[in-house]
Design a protein around this motif. Sequence first.
Motif, PDB file in Angstrom:
ATOM      1  N   PRO A   1       0.878  -1.348  -0.050  1.00 16.90           N
ATOM      2  CA  PRO A   1       0.211   0.129   0.058  1.00 16.90           C
ATOM      3  C   PRO A   1       0.896   1.273   0.105  1.00 16.90           C
ATOM      4  N   GLU A   2       2.133   1.248   0.807  1.00 18.11           N
ATOM      5  CA  GLU A   2       2.801   2.439   0.753  1.00 18.11           C
ATOM      6  C   GLU A   2       3.259   2.787  -0.716  1.00 18.11           C
ATOM      7  N   GLN A   3       3.781   1.876  -1.521  1.00 17.19           N
ATOM      8  CA  GLN A   3       4.133   2.019  -2.916  1.00 17.19           C
ATOM      9  C   GLN A   3       2.936   2.798  -3.470  1.00 17.19           C
ATOM     10  N   ALA A   4       1.695   2.139  -3.417  1.00 21.32           N
ATOM     11  CA  ALA A   4       0.558   2.508  -4.303  1.00 21.32           C
ATOM     12  C   ALA A   4       0.354   4.028  -3.777  1.00 21.32           C
ATOM     13  N   TRP A   5       0.321   4.624  -2.695  1.00 22.75           N
ATOM     14  CA  TRP A   5       0.455   5.786  -1.970  1.00 22.75           C
ATOM     15  C   TRP A   5       1.503   6.547  -2.808  1.00 22.75           C
ATOM     16  N   ALA A   6       2.635   6.123  -2.835  1.00 22.03           N
ATOM     17  CA  ALA A   6       3.557   6.883  -3.339  1.00 22.03           C
ATOM     18  C   ALA A   6       3.260   7.101  -4.800  1.00 22.03           C
TER      19      ALA A   6
END
Length: 355
Positions: free
Chosen positions: A80-85
Amino acid sequence: MFTIDAHLDLSMNALEWNRDLRKPISELNAREKGLTDKPDRGKGVVSLPELRKGNIGLVVATQIGRYVAPDNPLPGWHSPEQAWAQTQGQMAWYKAMEEDGEMVQITDLTSLEMHLELWKDGNTEHKPVGYILSLEGADSIVTIKHLERAYQYGLRAIGPAHYGPGRYASGTDATGKMGSQGLELLKEIERLNIILDATHLCDDAFWQAMDNFNGHVWASHNNCRALVDHNRQFSDEMIKELVGRGAVIGAALDAWMMVPGWVRGESTPKSMNCNLDVMIDHVDHICQLAGNTLHVGIGSDLDGAFGREQCPYDLETIADLQKIPALLSKRGYKEPDIQNMMHGNWLRFLRNAWK
């Protein structure tokens, strides 16, 4: 006629397709000549100059970043953190367009009315295109608290799901109800007065959302299951539920959603007789179910990972949305009805949601 398009993946095109959307569409397509990494190379129809040419002065523009679990074959990010970025990079592009005077973010009634005043004289050539920020699929909302962070930078609409199973809800081609995390997300969407976009919710999640959400709902880009039988489309029962909640449904121009029997990579718009008049079939179906013209608009989804190979054959660029009023008139719709569908219904919805 002033036109609102409630679904355009502008930042995705700019960053993932590497298109400088400030350029004429002819220049964008010429630069992609010979590229084969995506099926729509050289066939784009959307750019900021074409929006101005078509008097499309206000759009709902997306961020999108999907998370995929190890067993999910769909393309997406592994956390999810990559998607947020990814979505933050997309936000940076919108801000760059604002700084360049190409776009302006619309977040409330004041900015909406100011923008409409700017565009009302019909001289569109050098005006910024207004955009309302929407998130297509909520996978990138790392924690529920991230939604308020997104609201602070301007997020005003969100669809909990996209394709397949998601972190908060299942979407197109998936099944199953939302778990506790999805229900918690709905509560936060309602608390922040963010618009819930019902587009892409699977049937189970759609009905669960309707039972658990009391805020404002629209469907930015959706067509009718009665005309094209696929779970991506809304059934008559779903359309009636949305109408009862005061929603507006944006008619989409992705050919496989418009005509039955479309085979990706094989069918062509001409061979399937897919033209703008087919869109009017879907619009008319919604109007007949509603008993009025107050619940349908345009949510084209043009250049949403497809181009001229998969959109109506009588549409050269998005500016050709201006052909729609004449088609509606031929079907017997009067001027006030046509204005409703080109912009009035979205404006009424926004004024009510943001009052």
